[in-house]
Design a protein around this motif. Structure first.
Motif, PDB file in Angstrom:
ATOM      1  N   GLY A 146      29.860 -41.043   0.471  1.00  0.00           N
ATOM      2  CA  GLY A 146      28.830 -41.822   1.546  1.00  0.00           C
ATOM      3  C   GLY A 146      28.731 -42.794   1.643  1.00  0.00           C
ATOM      4  O   GLY A 146      29.489 -44.410   0.895  1.00  0.00           O
ATOM      5  N   SER A 147      27.192 -44.073   1.753  1.00  0.00           N
ATOM      6  CA  SER A 147      26.937 -44.493   2.974  1.00  0.00           C
ATOM      7  C   SER A 147      25.949 -45.063   2.461  1.00  0.00           C
ATOM      8  O   SER A 147      24.584 -44.308   2.533  1.00  0.00           O
ATOM      9  N   PHE A 148      25.021 -46.445   1.914  1.00  0.00           N
ATOM     10  CA  PHE A 148      24.247 -46.972   2.109  1.00  0.00           C
ATOM     11  C   PHE A 148      23.937 -47.528   2.930  1.00  0.00           C
ATOM     12  O   PHE A 148      24.789 -49.138   3.105  1.00  0.00           O
ATOM     13  N   GLU A 149      22.564 -48.261   3.092  1.00  0.00           N
ATOM     14  CA  GLU A 149      22.241 -50.169   3.082  1.00  0.00           C
ATOM     15  C   GLU A 149      21.157 -50.379   3.130  1.00  0.00           C
ATOM     16  O   GLU A 149      20.640 -49.767   2.130  1.00  0.00           O
ATOM     17  N   SER A 150      21.359 -51.928   2.549  1.00  0.00           N
ATOM     18  CA  SER A 150      21.000 -53.096   1.981  1.00  0.00           C
ATOM     19  C   SER A 150      20.622 -53.995   2.157  1.00  0.00           C
ATOM     20  O   SER A 150      21.091 -54.385   3.059  1.00  0.00           O
TER      21      SER A 150
END
Length: 228
Positions: A146-150
Motif C-alpha cells: 500500500g502507500s501512505f503520506e507523511s
C-alpha cells in the motif's frame, strides 16, 4: 461488553428500563511511520546554524517505526518502504528494509533530509508531503502492500559555538620532531572546534635554545596559565 440502559414505554403506559448493546464505532486503519516524540506520519527536525569561532551547520534526524493496524508484525515478516516523492533520485530510489516480526511495530528507522539512497539512513524531503510505498513480506513473498503520506517539517535556530583551548608543548624547529630531540621547545595554546574542523594557535611562548622547562614552568603549562 458494557450494556446501555434505555427507557421504554410499555403497553401499560409505564416507563421501564431495558438494556441494549452499544453499536461499535469503526476506526480508520492506522498505517505509516510512527515518529518518536511526535505521532503518526507527522514530525519535525531542528536545523542548527553555528556562528562564532566555530561556524557550521547541524541537520537533525528523527526516529520512527512502521506500523499497520491491518497487518501487524508476525513471525518471518519484513517491511520494505520506498520514498517515491517527486524529486527523489531513482538510482536506486531511497528505501529501507526492516524487520517486522515482533511486537506492534517494525525495527527502528532513522530519517534525515536528502534525495539519494543511503544504507544507514532513510531519506525524505523536508517541509513537503512525502509519498511512501510499502510492501510487507513473508519469506520474501509480498503479502500486503500500500502507500501512505507523511510530512516532516523543519525549525531553525542559531547557536554561538566557541573553540576549546588547551596548552601544549611543541617544537619550534618542526612539529614532526619528538620533544626529547627538540632543540627549541615552546609552549602554545591550541584551539579546536567540537567537530575538529578548525585549529588555531595563540599565546605562543618560545623558550631559549636547548633550555629545559623548570618545574614551575611545567606546572604552569599543565594548568594552562601561560600567557604572553
Amino acid at each position: 461488553m458494557k450494556l446501555v440502559r434505555q427507557a421504554v414505554l410499555n403497553v401499560f403506559g409505564i416507563f421501564s428500563l431495558s438494556f441494549v448493546a452499544p453499536v461499535a464505532l469503526s476506526q480508520e486503519p492506522q498505517v505509516g511511520l510512527e515518529f518518536k516524540g511526535f505521532g503518526l506520519n507527522v514530525a519535525q527536525i531542528t536545523i542548527t546554524e553555528f556562528f562564532g569561532e566555530c561556524p557550521g551547520e547541524d541537520i537533525g534526524e528523527v526516529k520512527a517505526h512502521f506500523i499497520s493496524s491491518v497487518n501487524p508484525p508476525s513471525a518471518g515478516h519484513r517491511v520494505v518502504i520506498r520514498n517515491v516523492t517527486e524529486g527523489m533520485k531513482s538510482t536506486p530510489i531511497p528505501y529501507t528494509n526492516r524487520e517486522y516480526d515482533d511486537g506492534r511495530r517494525s525495527q527502528g528507522i532513522t530519517l534525515i533530509p536528502g534525495t539519494e539512497h543511503k544504507r544507514r539512513t532513510f531519506r525524505f524531503i523536508p517541509n513537503k508531503t512525502n509519498t511512501f510505498e510499502f510492501e510487507i513480506l513473508q519469506d520474501k513473498q509480498v503479502i500486503n502492500k500500500g502507500s501512505f503520506e507523511s510530512v516532516i517539517s523543519t525549525t531553525n535556530k542559531k547557536v554561538e559555538r566557541k573553540m576549546t583551548w588547551r596548552s601544549e608543548e611543541f617544537c619550534v624547529d618542526t612539529d614532526k620532531t619528538y620533544m626529547k630531540d627538540c632543540k627549541t621547545p615552546g609552549i602554545r595554546e591550541k584551539g579546536s572546534c567540537p567537530d575538529s574542523s578548525t585549529y588555531k594557535y595563540r599565546n605562543i611562548r618560545h623558550l631559549e635554545s636547548k633550555k629545559k622547562l623548570t618545574k614551575m614552568e611545567i606546572l604552569k603549562f599543565r594548568q594552562g596559565i601561560f600567557r604572553q
